[in-house]
Design an enzyme around this catalytic site. Structure first.
Site, PDB file in Angstrom:
ATOM      1  N   GLU A  71      18.364 -37.549  -4.515  1.00 32.72           N
ATOM      2  CA  GLU A  71      17.134 -37.844  -5.250  1.00 32.72           C
ATOM      3  C   GLU A  71      17.246 -39.133  -6.075  1.00 32.72           C
ATOM      4  OE1 GLU A  71      13.816 -35.506  -7.824  1.00 32.72           O
ATOM      5  OE2 GLU A  71      15.868 -35.244  -8.367  1.00 32.72           O
TER       6      GLU A  71
ATOM      7  N   ARG B 248       8.569 -35.657  -4.821  1.00 30.39           N
ATOM      8  CA  ARG B 248       9.529 -36.621  -5.379  1.00 30.39           C
ATOM      9  C   ARG B 248       9.401 -37.974  -4.668  1.00 30.39           C
ATOM     10  NH1 ARG B 248       9.870 -32.738  -8.259  1.00 30.39           N
ATOM     11  NH2 ARG B 248      11.729 -31.984  -9.341  1.00 30.39           N
TER      12      ARG B 248
ATOM     13  N   SER C   8      18.429 -33.076 -10.860  1.00 28.71           N
ATOM     14  CA  SER C   8      18.716 -32.651  -9.486  1.00 28.71           C
ATOM     15  C   SER C   8      19.251 -33.840  -8.704  1.00 28.71           C
ATOM     16  CB  SER C   8      17.438 -32.179  -8.787  1.00 28.71           C
ATOM     17  OG  SER C   8      16.851 -31.128  -9.493  1.00 28.71           O
TER      18      SER C   8
END
Ligand code: EPU
Length: 354
Positions: A350, A164, A250
């Site tokens: 995130e 990520r 998420s």
């Protein structure tokens, strides 16, 4: 270049948070970027690039000039002996690109079906799901430097992909030695992305949810289209559809710990979900950690923890009484504190907080 003023952003962020862009320019081509950069007033303004708004958390009106990515187009751009090269404009919807590639006979993106957002955002956070990350299918991208107006192309190594993570998430601030920082956060406008889709395609299986589908449907060697359909079913069953319940996927990354730290946690919580990584470290399921702290289904104001997946924070107020950025931040901080107090780990959000 037409700059729109006080543009509502509620429908441009998948959380459905109410906020305005004080000024917004729609970018449909490289020429539009040049227009912005040649305008002395616009050139001087700080800028914020907005794609599908699926990985951002707005905490108020956006003051920098919002550059809304609307560069379109999907095509087969070339081939190598081993792969097809498919190119898409940064403003294309990610899931529609995945469907388009499969329907045109190019396999390889099926595990990444139904991820919200745009093509241009996909390399920024190196989107990933069910054993495939964007970097596994990436060829190169075109971008424009927002400070100089120069167009440039980056290959996979130059994007510095991680979990990520990419060069686009790191600041360009100088290092302590005074050398320029390597990051491109806020500096690059991605215009087009090219994908390398293998001619000799092999399915990426191995994830428990996919294995379950293979058993249920009695299919030993699924086609790319079958995997695509299964992934859509799996995600629809587990994750909230942002069109129905606002969310940004998420909300936290899965933390990585040393084997010793993991052993220590296992002593106290033997059921913790963890995965051994190739470099010896261990990845923990953040959803499990949050769930273990009792957060599933809980809310603070209109910010809630999704009932079926504790890693996803949702807008419980819908469009009528939408969640505020402050409520999401308060809930996120409360979750971080309780996970920290119980497991000694600080979860990292995130989405990009704007
Ligand atoms: N779990 C719980 N309780 C929960 C949630 C999860 O116990 O409330 C456990 C599950 O039972 C499972 C484990 O945690 O054993 C992992 O859960 P899951 O398989 O759902 O995947 P994840 O680690 O939560 C990651 C990605 C998702 C991606 C899936 C599938 C991150 C931060 N998230 O989720 O990506 O779709 O794997 O590959 O890496 C996104 O980035 O927005 C996203 C949805």
């Amino acid at each position: 270049m037409l700059v729109e003023k006080n543009v509502p952003l509620q429908s441009s962020n998948t959380f459905g948070i109410v906020a305005k862009a004080l000024s917004l320019a729609r970018i449909q081509s490289e020429a539009d970027i040049a227009d912005v950069l040649q305008d002395p007033a616009l050139q001087a303004m700080p800028k914020f690039v907005l794609g599908g708004g699926s990985n951002i958390e707005l905490t108020g009106d956006v003051r920098p000039l919002v550059l809304k990515v609307e560069i379109m187009g999907k095509r087969l751009a070339g081939e190598t002996p081993k792969a097809w090269i498919v190119e898409a404009g940064a403003g294309e919807n990610w899931h529609e690109l995945v469907a388009w590639t499969l329907h045109n006979g190019f396999s390889g993106l099926e595990n990444l079906a139904l991820i919200p957002g745009t093509v241009g955002a996909s390399p920024v956070q190196n989107i990933g799901a069910y054993g495939v990350e964007l970097q596994d299918r990436f060829d190169s991208l075109d971008a424009v430097d927002l400070t100089t107006g120069q167009a440039f192309t980056l290959n996979a190594a130059q994007c510095a992909f991680g979990y990520r993570d990419s060069v686009f998430k790191h600041a360009s601030t100088p290092t302590p030695t005074g050398a320029p920082g390597f990051g491109l956060a806020g500096k690059a406008f991605i215009t087009r992305v090219r994908f390398l889709l293998p001619k000799a395609w092999k399915p990426v299986l191995g994830y428990a949810d996919i294995e379950k589908k293979m058993l249920q449907r009695k299919v030993a060697m699924p086609s790319a289209l079958q995997i695509y359909e299964w992934i859509c079913e799996i995600r629809q069953a587990k994750l909230p559809d942002p069109k129905v319940i606002g969310n940004a996927g998420s909300f936290f990354k899965n933390p990585t710990v040393s084997p010793e730290q993991c052993e220590d946690i296992i002593q106290r919580d033997p059921k913790i979900v963890h995965y051994q990584l190739a470099d010896g470290s261990v990845k923990l399921a953040a959803g499990w950690l949050i769930d273990a702290c009792g957060w599933k289904g809980k809310s603070i104001g209109n910010a809630g923890v999704y009932e079926k997946q504790a890693l996803v924070l949702v807008n419980r107020g819908g469009a009528v009484q939408p969640v505020t950025g402050g409520e999401v931040m308060t809930l996120a901080k409360a979750i971080q504190t309780s996970v920290y107090e119980r497991f000694g780990l600080m979860l990292e959000p995130e989405p990009v907080v704007v």
